[in-house]
Design a protein around this motif. Structure first.
Motif, short mmCIF file in Angstrom:
data_model
loop_
_atom_site.label_atom_id
_atom_site.label_comp_id
_atom_site.label_asym_id
_atom_site.label_seq_id
_atom_site.Cartn_x
_atom_site.Cartn_y
_atom_site.Cartn_z
N MET A 91 0.54 -1.31 0.01
CA MET A 91 0.19 -0.36 0.09
C MET A 91 0.97 1.39 0.04
N GLY A 92 2.43 1.05 -0.08
CA GLY A 92 3.42 2.43 0.10
C GLY A 92 2.79 3.46 -1.36
N ALA A 93 2.59 2.84 -2.03
CA ALA A 93 2.06 3.88 -3.70
C ALA A 93 0.75 4.36 -3.66
N GLN A 94 0.14 3.95 -2.81
CA GLN A 94 -1.44 3.90 -2.88
C GLN A 94 -1.60 4.67 -1.48
N GLU A 95 -1.70 4.80 -0.24
CA GLU A 95 -1.11 5.72 1.59
C GLU A 95 -0.13 6.23 1.91
N PRO A 96 -0.09 7.54 1.40
CA PRO A 96 1.04 8.19 1.51
C PRO A 96 1.80 7.85 3.47
N GLU A 97 0.27 7.66 4.30
CA GLU A 97 0.87 8.06 5.62
C GLU A 97 1.30 5.95 5.82
N ILE A 98 1.19 5.17 5.18
CA ILE A 98 1.54 3.91 5.89
C ILE A 98 2.79 4.65 5.03
N ARG A 99 3.72 4.62 3.88
CA ARG A 99 4.60 4.62 3.17
C ARG A 99 5.29 5.63 4.07
N ALA A 100 4.94 6.79 4.64
CA ALA A 100 5.60 7.24 5.51
C ALA A 100 6.00 6.99 6.43
N LYS A 101 5.12 6.03 7.46
CA LYS A 101 5.09 5.08 8.88
C LYS A 101 6.84 4.28 8.29
N PHE A 102 6.00 3.48 7.39
CA PHE A 102 7.58 2.66 7.15
C PHE A 102 8.81 3.07 6.87
N ASP A 103 8.88 4.01 6.29
CA ASP A 103 9.99 4.70 6.30
C ASP A 103 10.95 5.36 7.68
N GLU A 104 10.02 5.94 8.73
CA GLU A 104 10.50 6.41 9.90
C GLU A 104 10.60 4.59 10.68
N GLN A 105 9.94 3.42 10.09
CA GLN A 105 10.45 2.42 10.80
C GLN A 105 11.71 1.72 9.99
N ARG A 106 11.87 2.23 8.85
CA ARG A 106 13.22 1.59 8.56
C ARG A 106 14.39 2.35 8.76
N ARG A 107 13.78 3.93 9.35
CA ARG A 107 15.64 4.78 10.00
C ARG A 107 15.19 4.76 11.15
N HIS A 108 14.79 3.97 11.98
CA HIS A 108 14.56 3.00 13.06
C HIS A 108 15.98 1.81 13.19
N LYS A 109 15.36 0.56 12.54
CA LYS A 109 16.75 0.09 12.79
C LYS A 109 17.24 0.31 11.58
N THR A 110 18.02 1.41 10.76
CA THR A 110 19.31 1.12 10.25
C THR A 110 20.07 2.01 10.74
N ARG A 111 19.16 2.82 12.01
CA ARG A 111 19.87 3.29 13.49
C ARG A 111 21.07 2.31 13.94
N TYR A 112 20.41 1.22 14.93
CA TYR A 112 20.88 0.24 15.10
C TYR A 112 22.54 -0.52 14.14
N TYR A 113 22.17 -0.81 13.01
CA TYR A 113 22.70 -1.30 12.14
C TYR A 113 23.92 -0.62 11.90
#
Length: 207
Positions: free
Chosen positions: A117-139
């Protein structure tokens, strides 16, 4: 999400996360979620303007729960290679547990939502991007420690390597869901993490 959340809202979030994880966002209706949560439809719209808003809340809930686990896995008290081993073990064990519960490999619920749904629902895409940033900080933190121990070159691009590791893990878990097969995760995930980061085979812990 603690005790401050109203019980009805909590049940809706839990039902949405489970139903979407088991199947997909598109196949789950608001009626399905309300039925699973034992909540009237009017109560749903009292808390969430749309199904997408509930999906974002469910993603947020999953992310908050995961952070405590990541804090433990990536604790500086453990050597960096051990942290990566622990990450591989956690991913496999979590996928195994969900497969046993639901009868098939579920993958990552937030990644599934993002890809669907990332291409259709910008809120979902934004939340996924936020989670990606959280995880990559650990990495990034564990990669910096690998550099400090001489296990990676001093000029290693920490951010790029963290992004590559995230992409590798997402791809592996998504393939496990598509193929409904956990064996590649059990067999290859740890060594794949080391290869992705460019850690020499002779320095990795014994299998």
């Amino acid at each position: 999400m603690g005790a401050q959340i109203p019980e009805t809202k909590r049940r809706l979030i839990a039902a949405a996360l489970e139903l979407i994880w088991r199947s997909s966002y598109g196949s789950v209706s608001v009626d399905d979620i309300c039925k699973a949560a034992d909540v009237r439809k009017g109560s749903f719209y009292h808390f969430f303007p749309s199904k997408a808003d509930l999906a974002v809340a469910a993603m947020d809930h999953a992310d908050i729960e995961l952070r405590a686990t990541y804090d433990r896995i990536f604790s500086p008290a453990s050597p960096p290679l051990q942290r990566l081993e622990n990450l591989a073990a956690f991913i496999y064990d979590a996928q195994k547990e969900s497969a046993e519960k639901y009868g098939h490999v579920c993958g990552c619920p937030c990644a599934s939502l993002g890809s669907e749904m990332g291409a259709q629902e910008p809120e979902i895409r934004a939340k996924f991007d936020e989670q990606r940033r959280h995880k990559t900080r650990y990495y990034q933190n564990v990669i910096r420690d690998l550099v400090a121990e001489g296990l990676l070159p001093a000029d290693a691009d920490v951010k790029a390597k963290a992004d590559e590791l995230f992409a590798y893990l997402m791809g592996r878990v998504m393939l496990a869901r598509i193929e409904n097969d956990l064996e590649p995760l059990r067999r290859d995930l740890k060594n794949g993490i080391f290869r992705t980061l460019g850690i020499a085979a002779e320095t990795t812990p014994a299998a």
